[in-house]
Scaffold this active site. Structure first.
Site, PDB file in Angstrom:
ATOM      1  N   ASN A  13       3.443   2.716 -15.980  1.00 20.87           N
ATOM      2  CA  ASN A  13       3.236   1.292 -15.771  1.00 20.87           C
ATOM      3  C   ASN A  13       2.479   0.783 -16.988  1.00 20.87           C
ATOM      4  OD1 ASN A  13       2.491  -1.259 -15.009  1.00 20.87           O
ATOM      5  ND2 ASN A  13       1.195  -0.644 -13.274  1.00 20.87           N
ATOM      6  N   LYS A  15       1.688  -2.140 -17.646  1.00 22.04           N
ATOM      7  CA  LYS A  15       0.875  -3.330 -17.324  1.00 22.04           C
ATOM      8  C   LYS A  15       1.120  -4.391 -18.416  1.00 22.04           C
ATOM      9  CE  LYS A  15      -2.149  -0.345 -14.737  1.00 22.04           C
ATOM     10  NZ  LYS A  15      -3.477  -0.065 -14.204  1.00 22.04           N
ATOM     11  N   HIS A  98       1.368  -3.882  -6.671  1.00 16.11           N
ATOM     12  CA  HIS A  98       0.311  -3.146  -7.371  1.00 16.11           C
ATOM     13  C   HIS A  98      -1.034  -3.781  -7.012  1.00 16.11           C
ATOM     14  CE1 HIS A  98      -2.180  -1.603 -10.605  1.00 16.11           C
ATOM     15  NE2 HIS A  98      -1.287  -0.633 -10.718  1.00 16.11           N
ATOM     16  N   GLU A 100      -3.424  -4.604  -8.755  1.00 15.44           N
ATOM     17  CA  GLU A 100      -3.829  -5.705  -9.653  1.00 15.44           C
ATOM     18  C   GLU A 100      -3.140  -7.003  -9.243  1.00 15.44           C
ATOM     19  OE1 GLU A 100      -2.869  -3.566 -13.216  1.00 15.44           O
ATOM     20  OE2 GLU A 100      -4.572  -2.236 -12.838  1.00 15.44           O
ATOM     21  N   GLY A 176      -7.669   3.089 -13.771  1.00 15.29           N
ATOM     22  CA  GLY A 176      -8.273   2.689 -15.039  1.00 15.29           C
ATOM     23  C   GLY A 176      -9.744   3.044 -15.157  1.00 15.29           C
TER      24      GLY A 176
HETATM   25  P1  13P Z   1      -4.344   4.312 -14.805  1.00 17.11           P
HETATM   26  O1  13P Z   1      -3.431   5.507 -14.939  1.00 17.11           O
HETATM   27  O2  13P Z   1      -4.628   3.644 -16.122  1.00 17.11           O
HETATM   28  O3  13P Z   1      -5.550   4.625 -13.994  1.00 17.11           O
HETATM   29  O4  13P Z   1      -3.503   3.220 -13.976  1.00 17.11           O
HETATM   30  C1  13P Z   1      -2.893   3.602 -12.804  1.00 17.11           C
HETATM   31  C2  13P Z   1      -2.031   2.496 -12.345  1.00 17.11           C
HETATM   32  O5  13P Z   1      -2.504   1.448 -11.970  1.00 17.11           O
HETATM   33  C3  13P Z   1      -0.579   2.708 -12.390  1.00 17.11           C
HETATM   34  O6  13P Z   1       0.094   1.712 -11.708  1.00 17.11           O
END
Ligand code: 13P
Length: 254
Positions: A13, A15, A98, A100, A176
Site C-alpha cells: 500500500n 498510500k 483502511h 487512515e 507506521g
Molecule cells: P506500515 O507497513 O507502514 O505500518 O503500514 C501498514 C499499512 O497501513 C498497510 O495498509
C-alpha cells in the site's frame, strides 16, 4: 482447506507516495528483482498513478491495485473513483476501509460495505481492512471491535462474494509505528476473523478466505508472521516503498 490451499497475497500500500516519474522508477526496480514469486504480488498505488503503474508492470508478475473505490457507478461525487473506472484500467483489487480512511475521511462500516459490494459487482476483489486502535486493545475489546467491523462490513455478502474478498487485519497501533503485533497476537486475531466468517457464512467458506496481516510488516519480521496458520499474506506500507525490502517480504511468503 488449509493454509497451503489458500491464495497468498503480498500487497503493498503505497498510500500517498510517489509522483508519476517516481512510480515508474520504483516499479522498474521492482520488476527487475521480483521475478519468481510464489504468491500474488500486488502494489496499490495512488489513483492518479494507476495508468502509469499498469504500464510499468506489464509483462511482470506484479499487479496493480487501487486504494479505494466509490459505491456508485458514476455521479456527483467530486474526487471519487468508481469500480467501473478501475475496471477500465484492468484493476482487480482495491483496498477498502483502511484505518487512515476511517480516521481522516469519515469512512464507516456502512460505506466500507457499500464500496466493497460495488467492487465485487465489477469483478474487483476488495481488501477489507479491520483492526482495533491502541485504546481498544488496552481495554481488551479487540474482538468486539473486529466483530462489528466484519459483520457490518460484509453485511449482505453471499458466500461467493466472500470467496472473492480478502480481509486485512491491521491493528491501528501497529501502522507506521514500527511497533509490529507479535506473530501470536496477529495469529490470534486472524484466527478469530476466520472463526467469525465461519459463523456468519460457513466453516468451509471461511477456510477459503485469504486473511492478511498489516502493520509494520518488514523484511525482518515477515517470515515469522507469514508462517502463522491463519496469516495468508501481508498488507505492507513503508516497506513496500523499498524494492529490496518488498522483494524480501515476497520471498518470505515461499
Ligand atoms: P506500515 O507497513 O507502514 O505500518 O503500514 C501498514 C499499512 O497501513 C498497510 O495498509
Amino acid at each position: 482447506m488449509d493454509k497451503q490451499n489458500r491464495q497468498v497475497v503480498i500487497a503493498g500500500n503505497w498510500k500517498m507516495n510517489k509522483n508519476a516519474a517516481e512510480t515508474t522508477a520504483l516499479l522498474n526496480e521492482m520488476t527487475s528483482i521480483i521475478k519468481d514469486a510464489d504468491c500474488k504480488v500486488l502494489l496499490c498505488v495512488p489513483a492518479i498513478n494507476i495508468s502509469t503503474a499498469v504500464e510499468a508492470v506489464k509483462g511482470s508478475c506484479i499487479e496493480i491495485g487501487a486504494q479505494n473505490c466509490h459505491w456508485a457507478t458514476n455521479g456527483a461525487f467530486t474526487g471519487e473513483i468508481s469500480a467501473d473506472m478501475l475496471k477500465s484500467f484492468g484493476i482487480k483489487y482495491a483496498i477498502i476501509g483502511h484505518s487512515e480512511r476511517r480516521q481522516y475521511f469519515g469512512e464507516t462500516d456502512k460505506t466500507v460495505n457499500m464500496r466493497s459490494l460495488a467492487c465485487l459487482e465489477n469483478g474487483i476483489t476488495p481488501i477489507i481492512c479491520v483492526g482495533e486502535n491502541l485504546e481498544e486493545r488496552e481495554k481488551d475489546i479487540t474482538k468486539d471491535v473486529i466483530k462489528t467491523q466484519i459483520e457490518a462490513g460484509l453485511a449482505g455478502f453471499t458466500s461467493e462474494q466472500l470467496h472473492n474478498t480478502i480481509i486485512a487485519y491491521e491493528p491501528v497501533w501497529a501502522i507506521g509505528t514500527g511497533k509490529t503485533a507479535t506473530a501470536e497476537q496477529a495469529e490470534e486475531v486472524c484466527a478469530y476473523i476466520r472463526q467469525l466468517l465461519g459463523e456468519i457464512f460457513c466453516p468451509n467458506c471461511a477456510k477459503k478466505v485469504t486473511i492478511q496481516y498489516g502493520g509494520s510488516m518488514n523484511a525482518s519480521n515477515a517470515k515469522e508472521l507469514l508462517s502463522m496458520p491463519n496469516i495468508d499474506g501481508g498488507l505492507i506500507g513503508g516497506a513496500s516503498l523499498k524494492a529490496v525490502d518488498f522483494n524480501t517480504i515476497v520471498e518470505s511468503a515461499k
